[in-house]
Scaffold this active site. Structure first.
Site, PDB file in Angstrom:
ATOM      1  N   VAL A   1       4.061   3.060   5.236  1.00 11.09           N
ATOM      2  CA  VAL A   1       3.374   2.223   6.224  1.00 11.09           C
ATOM      3  C   VAL A   1       4.308   1.288   6.980  1.00 11.09           C
ATOM      4  O   VAL A   1       3.903   0.685   7.972  1.00 11.09           O
ATOM      5  CB  VAL A   1       2.258   1.355   5.584  1.00 11.09           C
ATOM      6  CG1 VAL A   1       1.198   2.226   4.959  1.00 11.09           C
ATOM      7  CG2 VAL A   1       2.820   0.385   4.564  1.00 11.09           C
TER       8      VAL A   1
ATOM      9  N   SER B   1      -2.033   2.242   2.414  1.00  9.79           N
ATOM     10  CA  SER B   1      -1.587   1.145   1.561  1.00  9.79           C
ATOM     11  C   SER B   1      -0.080   1.239   1.342  1.00  9.79           C
ATOM     12  O   SER B   1       0.476   2.338   1.281  1.00  9.79           O
ATOM     13  CB  SER B   1      -2.329   1.191   0.227  1.00  9.79           C
ATOM     14  OG  SER B   1      -1.475   1.648  -0.795  1.00  9.79           O
ATOM     15  N   LYS B   2       0.531   0.076   1.203  1.00  7.77           N
ATOM     16  CA  LYS B   2       1.994   0.106   1.104  1.00  7.77           C
ATOM     17  C   LYS B   2       2.463   0.686  -0.220  1.00  7.77           C
ATOM     18  O   LYS B   2       3.595   1.114  -0.342  1.00  7.77           O
ATOM     19  CB  LYS B   2       2.600  -1.269   1.380  1.00  7.77           C
ATOM     20  CG  LYS B   2       2.368  -2.324   0.361  1.00  7.77           C
ATOM     21  CD  LYS B   2       3.234  -3.530   0.703  1.00  7.77           C
ATOM     22  CE  LYS B   2       2.802  -4.746  -0.086  1.00  7.77           C
ATOM     23  NZ  LYS B   2       3.548  -5.931   0.237  1.00  7.77           N
ATOM     24  N   ARG B   3       1.591   0.700  -1.217  1.00  5.74           N
ATOM     25  CA  ARG B   3       2.002   1.288  -2.494  1.00  5.74           C
ATOM     26  C   ARG B   3       1.965   2.811  -2.442  1.00  5.74           C
ATOM     27  O   ARG B   3       2.716   3.488  -3.096  1.00  5.74           O
ATOM     28  CB  ARG B   3       1.097   0.785  -3.625  1.00  5.74           C
ATOM     29  CG  ARG B   3       1.588  -0.500  -4.240  1.00  5.74           C
ATOM     30  CD  ARG B   3       0.586  -1.057  -5.209  1.00  5.74           C
ATOM     31  NE  ARG B   3      -0.717  -1.280  -4.603  1.00  5.74           N
ATOM     32  CZ  ARG B   3      -1.015  -2.295  -3.802  1.00  5.74           C
ATOM     33  NH1 ARG B   3      -0.091  -3.185  -3.513  1.00  5.74           N
ATOM     34  NH2 ARG B   3      -2.216  -2.435  -3.291  1.00  5.74           N
ATOM     35  N   ARG B   4       1.049   3.346  -1.633  1.00  2.00           N
ATOM     36  CA  ARG B   4       0.818   4.785  -1.669  1.00  2.00           C
ATOM     37  C   ARG B   4       1.422   5.519  -0.467  1.00  2.00           C
ATOM     38  O   ARG B   4       1.878   6.637  -0.562  1.00  2.00           O
ATOM     39  CB  ARG B   4      -0.700   4.992  -1.693  1.00  2.00           C
ATOM     40  CG  ARG B   4      -1.179   6.338  -2.086  1.00  2.00           C
ATOM     41  CD  ARG B   4      -2.704   6.362  -2.115  1.00  2.00           C
ATOM     42  NE  ARG B   4      -3.286   5.578  -1.031  1.00  2.00           N
ATOM     43  CZ  ARG B   4      -4.354   4.797  -1.157  1.00  2.00           C
ATOM     44  NH1 ARG B   4      -4.966   4.695  -2.303  1.00  2.00           N
ATOM     45  NH2 ARG B   4      -4.825   4.119  -0.121  1.00  2.00           N
TER      46      ARG B   4
END
Ligand code: GLU
Length: 469
Positions: free
Chosen positions: A240, A234-237
């Site tokens: 990516v 995920s782009k938050r975590r």
């Protein structure tokens, strides 16, 4: 029949590595089948769209080897809005869709559940079009929808379990599911190769193909990409964005080789292989349907191997953006006029074997281009001990007396200085390295001093010595 595949990214501000993987798989499949690769930007979410995001997609594709001008498109989904609306109208007119003005609360009040889907309340109430009325697809009550998937066999979905899903919102605008189908249809797409995340949409979309009277495409849902905790990237975590890897100094060749290994491997236990081998050997049908682990450490190791395999001249070229501050990469800590291409060329082969990503070139060579080395204080404290002052004095004196300023002579001279004090070379080198480069680790010291030159080396050693008073 000419195979036509498409890559259909939604512009989101960055290019997901999972998207890059799907794009490459589409690209290779088209090539192998003598087909066409179409790029379609799914830009219907107008509020979340910026022209520079589309540019970001094109340049990321270009970097990874899908170069502008070598595919059909880009098309933009928003330009096809008329077709989407016409398809919605056709489905309504043919009785395959109906209007409904239920709110979510209405449905919940009737079904008593937050989780169940729509209960089909308006199916046969004959509601006409109107403001706030959504158009729903009338899914068949019986039978099953069989999806032909090159990777997953024939996933089968019972139609009675598929709710009457919305195809156009209350304001008349068609939803993604329909727009995506209509675009694939008008663009003559024969094979839809996309991420597994879309598999739940597929039976609904296939029903739409059927209802619109066109033979559905062959599907291939490529595995979801996960992190080391088996969570979807995920782009938050997770890191990516393809652009982030590019800017850190991953080579496009290493990146695309690695991406193709997500769920697939070339023959003969090999992992690092020329792109031509991948283009030759890749089989979409062989892709493993299980989640694919995106192993950043492995990618890094791969990149190191790719860097080492470059001819030195190419390595020197590849480092330029980090050395001269071109492109989107952060500028180096020295002034452009301080950069010395010859000095860099002299140490480049030493650096090439030591770095895993190109941005690491900067801390390895900055001592050559900075007017004075930037001392890392922690390194200083750790290295400069009792005796360092005496050692530096002796080393300065010995170096001053050198006739030839070359790595060999520098080494034997310093070795002798250390030996007189009962020190091995490693211990003798450490204060000199920190004095000259500011760091405890770096390129081989004596080659570094040779390239830095007598004057600058001695100035730095004397300055360090003064700090020790
Ligand atoms: N625009 C969709 C996405 O970026 C892709 C849909 C598809 O490939 O069918 O997830």
């Amino acid at each position: 029949m000419t195979v036509r595949v498409r890559f259909a990214p939604s512009p989101t501000g960055m290019f997901h590595v999972g998207g890059a993987r799907s794009a490459l798989q589409n690209w290779i499949y088209a090539k192998q089948q003598g087909g066409v690769f179409v790029l379609r930007v799914e830009d219907t979410d107008a509020a979340r769209n910026k022209p520079e995001w589309t540019e970001g997609i094109l340049s990321a594709l270009d970097w990874i080897g899908i170069s502008r001008g070598s595919y059909e498109g880009p098309y933009f989904q928003s330009q096809n809005a008329g077709e989407h609306r016409a398809a919605a109208a056709r489905l309504y007119e043919s009785g395959r869709a109906y209007y409904c003005d239920c709110t979510r609360e209405d449905v919940q009040a009737r079904t008593g559940s937050q989780h169940q889907g729509y209960d089909g309340y308006h199916r046969d109430l004959g509601l006409g079009p109107g403001e706030g009325r959504a158009l729903r697809f009338r899914t068949p009550d019986e039978g099953a929808t069989v999806v032909v998937d090159l990777i997953r066999g024939e996933p089968t979905f019972e139609n009675r379990l598929i709710e009457d899903f919305v195809i156009a919102r209350g304001d008349g605008s068609p939803v993604f599911l329909l727009a995506n189908v209509v675009d694939d249809m008008t663009m003559g797409i024969t094979h839809v190769i996309r991420a597994e995340e879309h598999l739940p949409n597929t039976p609904k979309q296939q029903l739409l193909w059927d209802a619109l009277g066109v033979k559905p495409p062959v599907w291939a849902h490529v595995p979801v990409v996960v992190n080391e905790k088996r969570q979807k990237l995920s782009k938050r975590r997770d890191k990516v964005a393809l652009e982030a890897y590019r800017d850190e100094g991953y080579l496009a060749g290493a990146m695309r080789n690695y991406l193709m290994l997500l769920g697939w491997a070339p023959s003969g236990d090999r992992e690092i292989v020329p792109w031509s081998v991948i283009e030759d050997e890749f089989r979409l049908e062989e892709v493993n349907p299980s989640p694919a682990f995106f192993d950043e450490k492995k990618l890094r190791a791969f990149n190191g191997e790719y860097i080492r395999a470059l001819p030195v001249a190419e390595f020197i070229d590849a480092c330029q953006p980090w050395l001269t501050g071109t492109g989107t990469i952060a500028p180096p800590p020295w002034q452009p006029e301080e950069f010395d291409a010859d000095a860099f060329a002299a140490v480049a082969p030493l650096a090439q074997t030591r770095i895993a990503v190109l941005s690491e070139i900067v801390p390895n060579v900055d001592f050559l281009f900075l007017a004075a080395s930037t001392i890392d204080e922690a390194a200083w404290t750790k290295t400069m001990k009792d005796g360092s002052a005496d050692l530096l004095d002796a080393a300065v004196a010995a170096f001053e007396a050198l006739e030839s300023w070359d790595a060999e002579s520098l080494k034997s001279t310093l070795e002798a200085v250390g030996a007189e004090r009962g020190l091995k070379l490693g211990k003798t080198q450490a204060p000199v390295r920190v004095a000259v480069t500011g760091r405890t680790i770096g390129l081989p010291l004596f080659e570094s001093l040779e390239v830095l030159g007598r004057e600058r080396t001695l100035t730095r050693m004397r300055a360090a010595r003064l700090r020790l008073v």
